[in-house]
Scaffold this motif. Structure first.
Motif, mmCIF file in Angstrom:
data_model
loop_
_atom_site.group_PDB
_atom_site.id
_atom_site.type_symbol
_atom_site.label_atom_id
_atom_site.label_comp_id
_atom_site.label_asym_id
_atom_site.label_seq_id
_atom_site.Cartn_x
_atom_site.Cartn_y
_atom_site.Cartn_z
ATOM 1 N N LEU A 84 11.330 1.783 -25.942
ATOM 2 C CA LEU A 84 11.993 1.892 -24.745
ATOM 3 C C LEU A 84 11.023 1.410 -23.630
ATOM 4 C CD1 LEU A 84 14.305 2.045 -22.731
ATOM 5 C CD2 LEU A 84 13.602 4.447 -22.664
ATOM 6 N N CYS A 85 11.051 0.207 -22.901
ATOM 7 C CA CYS A 85 10.063 -0.348 -22.364
ATOM 8 C C CYS A 85 10.533 -0.600 -20.698
ATOM 9 C CB CYS A 85 9.615 -1.935 -22.588
ATOM 10 S SG CYS A 85 8.865 -1.886 -24.266
ATOM 11 N N ARG A 86 9.870 0.342 -19.764
ATOM 12 C CA ARG A 86 10.263 0.048 -18.401
ATOM 13 C C ARG A 86 9.516 -1.434 -17.772
ATOM 14 N NH1 ARG A 86 6.315 2.018 -14.692
ATOM 15 N NH2 ARG A 86 4.581 2.713 -15.629
ATOM 16 N N LEU A 87 10.170 -1.941 -16.771
ATOM 17 C CA LEU A 87 9.677 -3.103 -16.059
ATOM 18 C C LEU A 87 8.674 -2.851 -15.036
ATOM 19 C CD1 LEU A 87 10.158 -6.053 -15.825
ATOM 20 C CD2 LEU A 87 12.086 -5.530 -14.154
ATOM 21 N N VAL A 88 7.513 -3.241 -15.314
ATOM 22 C CA VAL A 88 6.475 -3.232 -14.540
ATOM 23 C C VAL A 88 6.331 -4.861 -14.033
ATOM 24 C CG1 VAL A 88 3.891 -2.693 -13.931
ATOM 25 C CG2 VAL A 88 5.464 -1.322 -15.428
ATOM 26 N N ASP A 89 6.772 -5.031 -12.788
ATOM 27 C CA ASP A 89 6.910 -6.427 -12.326
ATOM 28 C C ASP A 89 6.461 -6.539 -10.890
ATOM 29 O OD1 ASP A 89 8.213 -8.839 -11.271
ATOM 30 O OD2 ASP A 89 10.034 -7.886 -11.310
ATOM 31 N N PRO A 90 5.556 -7.765 -10.600
ATOM 32 C CA PRO A 90 5.140 -7.715 -9.327
ATOM 33 C C PRO A 90 6.264 -7.835 -8.092
ATOM 34 C CG PRO A 90 4.133 -9.316 -10.754
ATOM 35 C CD PRO A 90 5.159 -8.679 -11.648
ATOM 36 N N SER A 91 7.279 -8.496 -8.505
ATOM 37 C CA SER A 91 8.211 -8.600 -7.208
ATOM 38 C C SER A 91 8.899 -7.216 -7.115
ATOM 39 C CB SER A 91 9.399 -9.423 -7.637
ATOM 40 O OG SER A 91 9.938 -9.050 -8.961
ATOM 41 N N LEU A 92 9.062 -6.375 -8.314
ATOM 42 C CA LEU A 92 9.529 -5.161 -7.943
ATOM 43 C C LEU A 92 8.689 -4.156 -7.035
ATOM 44 C CD1 LEU A 92 11.532 -3.145 -10.905
ATOM 45 C CD2 LEU A 92 9.811 -1.903 -9.378
ATOM 46 N N THR A 93 7.339 -4.214 -7.578
ATOM 47 C CA THR A 93 6.416 -3.448 -6.760
ATOM 48 C C THR A 93 6.249 -3.791 -5.523
ATOM 49 O OG1 THR A 93 5.054 -3.185 -8.779
ATOM 50 C CG2 THR A 93 3.855 -3.025 -6.739
ATOM 51 N N ALA A 94 6.168 -5.408 -5.040
ATOM 52 C CA ALA A 94 6.223 -5.695 -3.819
ATOM 53 C C ALA A 94 7.394 -5.288 -2.861
ATOM 54 C CB ALA A 94 6.087 -7.246 -3.603
ATOM 55 N N THR A 95 8.514 -5.427 -3.496
ATOM 56 C CA THR A 95 9.775 -5.062 -2.601
ATOM 57 C C THR A 95 9.722 -3.338 -2.467
ATOM 58 O OG1 THR A 95 10.925 -4.779 -4.432
ATOM 59 C CG2 THR A 95 11.148 -6.913 -3.444
ATOM 60 N N MET A 96 9.176 -2.728 -3.168
ATOM 61 C CA MET A 96 9.166 -1.287 -2.776
ATOM 62 C C MET A 96 8.070 -0.999 -1.790
ATOM 63 S SD MET A 96 9.891 1.851 -3.408
ATOM 64 C CE MET A 96 10.740 2.415 -5.012
ATOM 65 N N SER A 97 6.979 -1.769 -2.022
ATOM 66 C CA SER A 97 5.886 -1.488 -0.837
ATOM 67 C C SER A 97 6.499 -1.929 0.595
ATOM 68 C CB SER A 97 4.826 -2.331 -1.233
ATOM 69 O OG SER A 97 3.937 -1.715 -2.444
ATOM 70 N N GLU A 98 7.057 -2.841 0.456
ATOM 71 C CA GLU A 98 7.742 -3.581 1.704
ATOM 72 C C GLU A 98 8.581 -2.280 2.346
ATOM 73 O OE1 GLU A 98 8.465 -8.158 0.898
ATOM 74 O OE2 GLU A 98 10.154 -6.877 0.972
ATOM 75 N N TYR A 99 9.486 -1.641 1.331
ATOM 76 C CA TYR A 99 10.565 -0.531 2.055
ATOM 77 C C TYR A 99 9.860 0.414 2.461
ATOM 78 C CZ TYR A 99 14.366 2.757 1.546
ATOM 79 O OH TYR A 99 15.495 3.650 1.751
ATOM 80 N N VAL A 100 8.681 0.954 1.634
ATOM 81 C CA VAL A 100 7.706 1.922 1.965
ATOM 82 C C VAL A 100 7.241 1.805 3.647
ATOM 83 C CG1 VAL A 100 5.765 3.397 1.754
ATOM 84 C CG2 VAL A 100 7.368 3.167 -0.051
ATOM 85 N N LEU A 101 6.673 0.502 3.862
ATOM 86 C CA LEU A 101 5.922 0.132 4.895
ATOM 87 C C LEU A 101 7.256 0.241 5.884
ATOM 88 C CD1 LEU A 101 3.708 -1.015 6.527
ATOM 89 C CD2 LEU A 101 4.303 -3.197 5.699
ATOM 90 N N LEU A 102 8.300 -0.259 5.834
ATOM 91 C CA LEU A 102 9.315 -0.350 6.748
ATOM 92 C C LEU A 102 9.711 0.840 7.221
ATOM 93 C CD1 LEU A 102 11.606 -1.651 8.108
ATOM 94 C CD2 LEU A 102 12.980 -1.330 6.205
ATOM 95 N N HIS A 103 9.672 1.929 6.458
ATOM 96 C CA HIS A 103 10.127 3.174 7.054
ATOM 97 C C HIS A 103 9.107 4.158 7.431
ATOM 98 C CE1 HIS A 103 14.410 2.601 6.052
ATOM 99 N NE2 HIS A 103 14.098 2.005 4.850
ATOM 100 N N VAL A 104 7.941 3.894 6.794
ATOM 101 C CA VAL A 104 6.771 4.710 7.495
ATOM 102 C C VAL A 104 6.507 4.063 9.063
ATOM 103 C CG1 VAL A 104 4.030 4.814 7.494
ATOM 104 C CG2 VAL A 104 5.605 5.316 5.378
#
Length: 309
Positions: A84-104
């Motif tokens: 079972l392989c999870r998705l490690v994807d630059p776009s998924l990572t980038a959008t998460m960091s955007e979200y974290v930055l927004l709310h911080v």
């Protein structure tokens, strides 16, 4: 030989187009149009119906469309012997960091307080302190947590991180293991949860943890729903131990209309929308794993089922 695509949250035609560009000979079937189940070798899925994967007699590998796989691991019919392989994807990572930055930034710049002032028709100037005086603590220093720290560092925040095992990140005070968790929490004004869901992290965001944070700390929860004890969050907010919370993941999704989070003035809700994979980017990662499968090479990002990620 075929790949089955099954997701109600992702556009199958976008994924079919992007994967087709990279793997022209790949046959892609979209659930529920499976055809002969015996033809399916690979499954590319997000929250597949329970029992679906077990119904494919020749399935050889499961590729997730998300970073988290706990929902699939909770399916008692999930084939136990398949990678079972999870998705490690630059776009998924980038959008998460955007979200974290927004709310911080929301909490650092006191936008939550300005929103309250607006509701109460109160004009009050609030000037923020320098970003370096706001201590942001990241629970979980995997791919997502590490990138979120990188983005936050670019805005000058004082950073600390906690993980199960010791890590070293430039510009981040790193803590590890249960013994160092209290010291990490005591120095955190905004807590960002990016932990994977495991037996150890289930219910970790509870009354005891909140009590170890400085009074008035804020929470940004983008880990997994089962990590948060929801009644303890409500209690911590109502007592003023926490000053606010942003929650993207929940024990029950969709969040029921009667849930108290909807109406709480100190909670901001998003519908499990913090991060997502852009098919134009994520297809590179998926296609590489498919090539590895057909070439007999080791797959990337295989989940350790004992650890849960």
């Amino acid at each position: 030989m075929a790949l089955l695509f099954a997701s109600t949250a992702d556009d199958p035609e976008l994924w079919r187009r992007e994967l087709g560009r990279r793997l022209p000979g790949l046959e892609i079937r979209v659930h529920p149009e499976i055809g002969d189940p015996a033809d399916i070798d690979l499954a590319l899925v997000w929250l597949p119906p329970p029992g679906l994967l077990a119904s494919l007699p020749n399935l050889k590998a499961i590729l997730s469309l998300g970073a988290g796989v706990d929902a699939m691991l909770d399916d008692p019919t999930l084939p136990a012997d398949l990678p079972l392989c999870r998705l490690v994807d630059p776009s998924l990572t980038a959008t998460m960091s955007e979200y974290v930055l927004l709310h911080v930034l929301k909490y650092h710049r006191m936008q939550d307080l300005f929103a309250r002032d607006q509701r109460e028709r109160r004009w009050q100037l609030r000037l923020p302190a320098p970003a370096s005086s706001t201590r942001v603590g990241i629970l979980g220093l995997g791919v997502l947590g590490t990138d979120a720290a990188r983005v936050l560092a670019g805005h000058g925040f004082s950073l600390r991180g906690w993980s199960r095992s010791q890590k070293q990140l430039d510009g981040v005070a790193c803590f590890a293991g249960p013994a160092q968790l209290p010291a990490f929490l005591a120095q955190t004004d905004i807590l960002v949860c990016l932990l994977p869901l495991t037996a150890e992290t289930t219910g970790i965001l509870d009354r005891d943890l909140f009590a170890r944070l400085p009074k008035g700390a804020r929470l940004v929860h983008v880990g997994r729903g089962a990590q948060l004890v929801e009644e303890d969050l409500l209690d911590a907010l109502d007592r003023g131990q926490l000053g606010g919370a942003t929650v993207d993941v929940f024990v029950q999704e969709p969040l029921p209309p009667e849930h108290p989070f909807w109406a709480h003035p100190a909670i901001d809700i998003t519908p499990h929308a913090a991060s997502y994979s852009d098919p134009a980017v994520g297809a590179d990662v998926i296609a590489e794993n498919i090539r590895r499968f057909f070439d007999g090479r080791p797959l990337q990002h295989v989940v350790d089922r004992a650890r849960g990620y």
